[in-house]
Enzyme design. Structure first.
Site, PDB file in Angstrom:
ATOM      1  N   ILE A 137       0.746  -1.071   0.124  1.00  0.00           N
ATOM      2  CA  ILE A 137      -0.193  -0.098  -0.184  1.00  0.00           C
ATOM      3  C   ILE A 137       0.714   1.321   0.009  1.00  0.00           C
ATOM      4  CG2 ILE A 137      -2.021  -1.067   1.019  1.00  0.00           C
ATOM      5  CD1 ILE A 137      -1.307  -0.027   3.743  1.00  0.00           C
ATOM      6  N   ASP A 138       0.457   2.392  -0.365  1.00  0.00           N
ATOM      7  CA  ASP A 138       1.217   3.510  -0.491  1.00  0.00           C
ATOM      8  C   ASP A 138       1.884   4.210   0.809  1.00  0.00           C
ATOM      9  OD1 ASP A 138       0.486   3.743  -3.276  1.00  0.00           O
ATOM     10  OD2 ASP A 138      -1.164   4.718  -3.233  1.00  0.00           O
ATOM     11  N   LYS A 139       3.099   4.744   0.571  1.00  0.00           N
ATOM     12  CA  LYS A 139       3.380   5.415   1.731  1.00  0.00           C
ATOM     13  C   LYS A 139       2.443   6.402   2.426  1.00  0.00           C
ATOM     14  CE  LYS A 139       6.916   8.799   2.943  1.00  0.00           C
ATOM     15  NZ  LYS A 139       8.090   9.620   2.594  1.00  0.00           N
TER      16      LYS A 139
END
Length: 304
Positions: A137-139
Site C-alpha cells: 500500500i502507498d506510503k
C-alpha cells in the site's frame, strides 16, 4: 572464524541458488553475491556450483563467514526506537503463517534512497528474516498490510490475489459530495516515468470499485470503497476521474482545495485500508479490521 552453513528447507525446493542467497542477504549487492559464487566461496554439498543451480531439500550451502557478519552489520544499522515501537504496536493479527499490521501513514513498505527505513526491514529486525510482503500500500495510505512468515504463505496469498478472492475495504474522504453510491469500472494504465502515475486509458486493465457514502462533511464526504481489482493507485485515480479527488492527495488531488484554510493544519492523505478478508492455505478465514489513526480522526473533526 567458523564457516556458516545453511540447509535447504521445503520452502526453497527448486529455487535457484542465486535467488535463494539474494532473498536471505537482501542488503548485499547482487554483484557481490554472483562474485562469491563464481569464485567458489559458496558451495553446495561441498562442490562448486553455478548461480542457476536448482536447490533440493536438505542441500547444505556453505557461505563465507564474513558474508553472514556483513548481513548482521547491515541489520544492526540504527532503526529509531520510536519507529520500532510504532511498528511493533501496529500488529493487529498474527498466526503461524501471517502477520497483519495497521500500517502507519507516512511509512513506506520498502526502504529506498529517500526512505532508508521501510516497514519490511523493521518487521524483519523485530521478528525474522523470512518475513515478506504479500502486497503493498502507498506510503501515505494507512491500514491493513499483510506479511507472510514463509514462502508457502506468500505464494498462497499471491495466488488468491490473482483469483480476486481477497476482500478489501478502504475509507476515504473525498472533495465535494457524492450524489449517490456508485460503481466505478474504468481501464487504468501505468506511466513508467520518474513521477510514475496511473491514468485512464483504453489500453489499460480493468479497475473495479464500489463507492458507498458514509457521511457528508464540510465540502467533502466520507466514503467506504470496496475494491475488486488491485491496480496501482486505483482508488486515487478513480476518485479523480469522477471529480471527487481524495483530500491531500499530492498526485491526483485538487491542489487549490488542499491549500484551503479548511485543511491548513493537516497534510495527511485521507485514505485508509480499513478491512481485509482472505482464506489461508489451511482453509481458515482471516478477517481483520484496522482502526483509523489519530491523524485521520483529526481530519474528520476538522471537516464536521
Amino acid at each position: 572464524m567458523p564457516v556458516k552453513k545453511l540447509e535447504v528447507d521445503n520452502d526453497n525446493i527448486d529455487r535457484r541458488l542465486d535467488n535463494y542467497l539474494l532473498s536471505i542477504f537482501k542488503d548485499i549487492p547482487k554483484s557481490k553475491i554472483y562474485s562469491i559464487i563464481r569464485k567458489g566461496e559458496v558451495r553446495v554439498n561441498s562442490g562448486r556450483v553455478k548461480p542457476q543451480r536448482k536447490l533440493k531439500l536438505g542441500d547444505i550451502i556453505r557461505i563465507p563467514p564474513y558474508l553472514d557478519n556483513e548481513k548482521k552489520f547491515e541489520q544492526a544499522k540504527a532503526i529509531p526506537a520510536n519507529i520500532i515501537k510504532l511498528i511493533k504496536n501496529s500488529v493487529i493479527y498474527e498466526d503461524s503463517n501471517y502477520f497483519v499490521i495497521n500500517k502507519p501513514q507516512g511509512l513506506s513498505v520498502h526502504g529506498g534512497t529517500k526512505n532508508t527505513i521501510g516497514v519490511i526491514s523493521v518487521m524483519r529486525h523485530l521478528f525474522s528474516d523470512s518475513i515478506d510482503l504479500c502486497h503493498r500500500i502507498d506510503k501515505n495510505t494507512s491500514g491493513c498490510l499483510v506479511l507472510s512468515k514463509n514462502k508457502t504463505s506468500n505464494k498462497h496469498f499471491n495466488e488468491e490475489l490473482k483469483k480476486k478472492t481477497i476482500k478489501k475495504k478502504y475509507l476515504a474522504i473525498l472533495k465535494g459530495h457524492l450524489k449517490s453510491n456508485m460503481q466505478i469500472d474504468i481501464p487504468l494504465d501505468k506511466s513508467f516515468s520518474t513521477n510514475a502515475k496511473s491514468f485512464v486509458s483504453d489500453n489499460g486493465k480493468q479497475s473495479l470499485s464500489n463507492f458507498k457514502i458514509l457521511k457528508k462533511l464540510n465540502s467533502s464526504c466520507l466514503v467506504e470503497v470496496r475494491i475488486y481489482t488491485g491496480r496501482t493507485h486505483q482508488i486515487r485515480v478513480q476518485s479523480q476521474y469522477i471529480g471527487h479527488p481524495i483530500l491531500n492527495d499530492d498526485k491526483y488531488g485538487d491542489k487549490e482545495f488542499n491549500k484551503s484554510p479548511l485543511l491548513k493544519n493537516t497534510k495527511r492523505m485521507a485514505l485508509h485500508s480499513s478491512e481485509m478478508e482472505f482464506i489461508d492455505q489451511l482453509n481458515k478465514t482471516i478477517k481483520v479490521k484496522a482502526q483509523i489513526d489519530k491523524s485521520f480522526n483529526e481530519l474528520l473533526e476538522l471537516l464536521k
